[in-house]
Write an enzyme that holds these catalytic residues in place. Sequence first.
Site, PDB file in Angstrom:
ATOM      1  N   ARG A 139       0.822  -1.217   0.000  1.00 32.97           N
ATOM      2  CA  ARG A 139       0.000   0.000   0.000  1.00 32.97           C
ATOM      3  C   ARG A 139       0.854   1.264   0.000  1.00 32.97           C
ATOM      4  NH1 ARG A 139      -2.027   3.735   3.486  1.00 32.97           N
ATOM      5  NH2 ARG A 139      -1.013   2.784   5.282  1.00 32.97           N
ATOM      6  N   CYS A 181      -8.183   0.167  11.458  1.00 30.39           N
ATOM      7  CA  CYS A 181      -6.991  -0.454  12.061  1.00 30.39           C
ATOM      8  C   CYS A 181      -7.296  -0.904  13.488  1.00 30.39           C
ATOM      9  CB  CYS A 181      -5.816   0.520  12.030  1.00 30.39           C
ATOM     10  SG  CYS A 181      -5.262   0.912  10.363  1.00 30.39           S
ATOM     11  N   ARG A 229      -5.687  -4.495  14.040  1.00 31.96           N
ATOM     12  CA  ARG A 229      -5.202  -5.394  12.985  1.00 31.96           C
ATOM     13  C   ARG A 229      -3.814  -5.018  12.499  1.00 31.96           C
ATOM     14  NH1 ARG A 229      -4.817  -3.205   7.919  1.00 31.96           N
ATOM     15  NH2 ARG A 229      -6.008  -1.289   7.587  1.00 31.96           N
ATOM     16  N   SER A 230      -3.444  -3.726  12.619  1.00 30.55           N
ATOM     17  CA  SER A 230      -2.181  -3.226  12.090  1.00 30.55           C
ATOM     18  C   SER A 230      -1.732  -2.074  12.967  1.00 30.55           C
ATOM     19  CB  SER A 230      -2.382  -2.758  10.643  1.00 30.55           C
ATOM     20  OG  SER A 230      -1.224  -2.128  10.149  1.00 30.55           O
ATOM     21  N   ASP A 247       1.112   0.795  13.510  1.00 34.29           N
ATOM     22  CA  ASP A 247       2.240   1.648  13.120  1.00 34.29           C
ATOM     23  C   ASP A 247       2.834   2.212  14.409  1.00 34.29           C
ATOM     24  OD1 ASP A 247       3.893   3.740  12.321  1.00 34.29           O
ATOM     25  OD2 ASP A 247       2.590   4.364  10.690  1.00 34.29           O
ATOM     26  N   ASN A 262      -3.488   5.431  19.381  1.00 28.35           N
ATOM     27  CA  ASN A 262      -4.448   4.353  19.614  1.00 28.35           C
ATOM     28  C   ASN A 262      -4.529   3.958  21.082  1.00 28.35           C
ATOM     29  OD1 ASN A 262      -3.247   2.969  16.543  1.00 28.35           O
ATOM     30  ND2 ASN A 262      -5.117   4.155  16.812  1.00 28.35           N
ATOM     31  N   HIS A 268       4.779  -2.682  13.533  1.00 27.98           N
ATOM     32  CA  HIS A 268       5.838  -2.391  12.570  1.00 27.98           C
ATOM     33  C   HIS A 268       6.391  -0.978  12.691  1.00 27.98           C
ATOM     34  CE1 HIS A 268       1.895  -1.598  10.587  1.00 27.98           C
ATOM     35  NE2 HIS A 268       2.492  -0.468  10.231  1.00 27.98           N
ATOM     36  N   ILE A 269       7.622  -0.831  12.211  1.00 30.07           N
ATOM     37  CA  ILE A 269       8.280   0.469  12.072  1.00 30.07           C
ATOM     38  C   ILE A 269       8.669   0.621  10.611  1.00 30.07           C
ATOM     39  CG2 ILE A 269      10.284   1.877  12.684  1.00 30.07           C
ATOM     40  CD1 ILE A 269      10.378   0.412  15.367  1.00 30.07           C
ATOM     41  N   TYR A 270       8.221   1.685   9.974  1.00 29.22           N
ATOM     42  CA  TYR A 270       8.575   1.937   8.582  1.00 29.22           C
ATOM     43  C   TYR A 270      10.047   2.336   8.467  1.00 29.22           C
ATOM     44  CZ  TYR A 270       3.725   1.852   6.905  1.00 29.22           C
ATOM     45  OH  TYR A 270       2.448   1.459   6.556  1.00 29.22           O
TER      46      TYR A 270
END
Length: 284
Positions: free
Chosen positions: A27, A156, A176-177, A179, A187, A217-219
């Site tokens: 995405r 999310c 669900r996801s 960041d 959140n 996750h970490i971008y």
Amino acid sequence: MKLTYEEQYLMLVRKVLNEGKWIYNERTGVRCLTIPRAVMEYELTPESVPLLTTRPSYPVSAVAEIIGYIRRYEWANEFADIGSPTWFKNANETKAWLANPYREGEDHLGEVYGAALPEEYIRDVLQNLQDGIDNRGLKLDWWQPESFARACLRPCLSDHQFQIIDETVHLTSVQRSTDLMCGKNFNALQVYFLGMFGAKIAKMEGGTAMHIMNNVHIYEPHLEGVEELLSRSPDLSAKPTFNIADWVNDYTDLMDMEDHAREYINVKGYKGVPQPKIEFELIA
């Protein structure tokens, strides 16, 4: 000795750095260091508010967003008007949504989060909670696949279930996801607020809120900001408190009003700090 929320947060950041696997996210077109899941539990007391001192937290904006979900908002400007200007990019710059026939124009989001549920259903859950009736179904579930084609973004932080045990309100929320650098603390505040709000309208004690986070996750572009974040030391002298406003005693005070999010909460003892270098274009 029990770890503070901030200690748990920083430990989770280090865990993802040390144990995460590189996953390409289609995405966003960016790689992420990713672990399968993490779980945190927040006490629903005024002194246990999940705020950070190594980076800024945004309690008003976070609360505004969850209020907008309960009010079933479908427009980015509606969220902005009550304190959460977080939706304009999704409304106006998501290519697939711009071409979607269900999009009604500039700033339209479609059936996101609470807008995917019938109003009567949300009212039924909150009324039962307020009346102290736990039918094992006090559940707000924004994950409604039939609405995805009519929304700019899938939820999310999607699932919230209240429980009443021994005159105490508890909450379990599933994401669900996650960041970790952009969305996680936002959140956490939403989970905490929803639990505190549930206890307030039920006129019961607040128990705990469990936050189950999937795909943490970490971008890759955030790694420089992560390094800066981890170089900072938490302010151990900070003792912030959070309360739902005294005038809020009924779920309709939130759902049926148009008040700004700042009118619903009282946050004391929290000082903002500079933001690490984090690009907020990548979310979820």
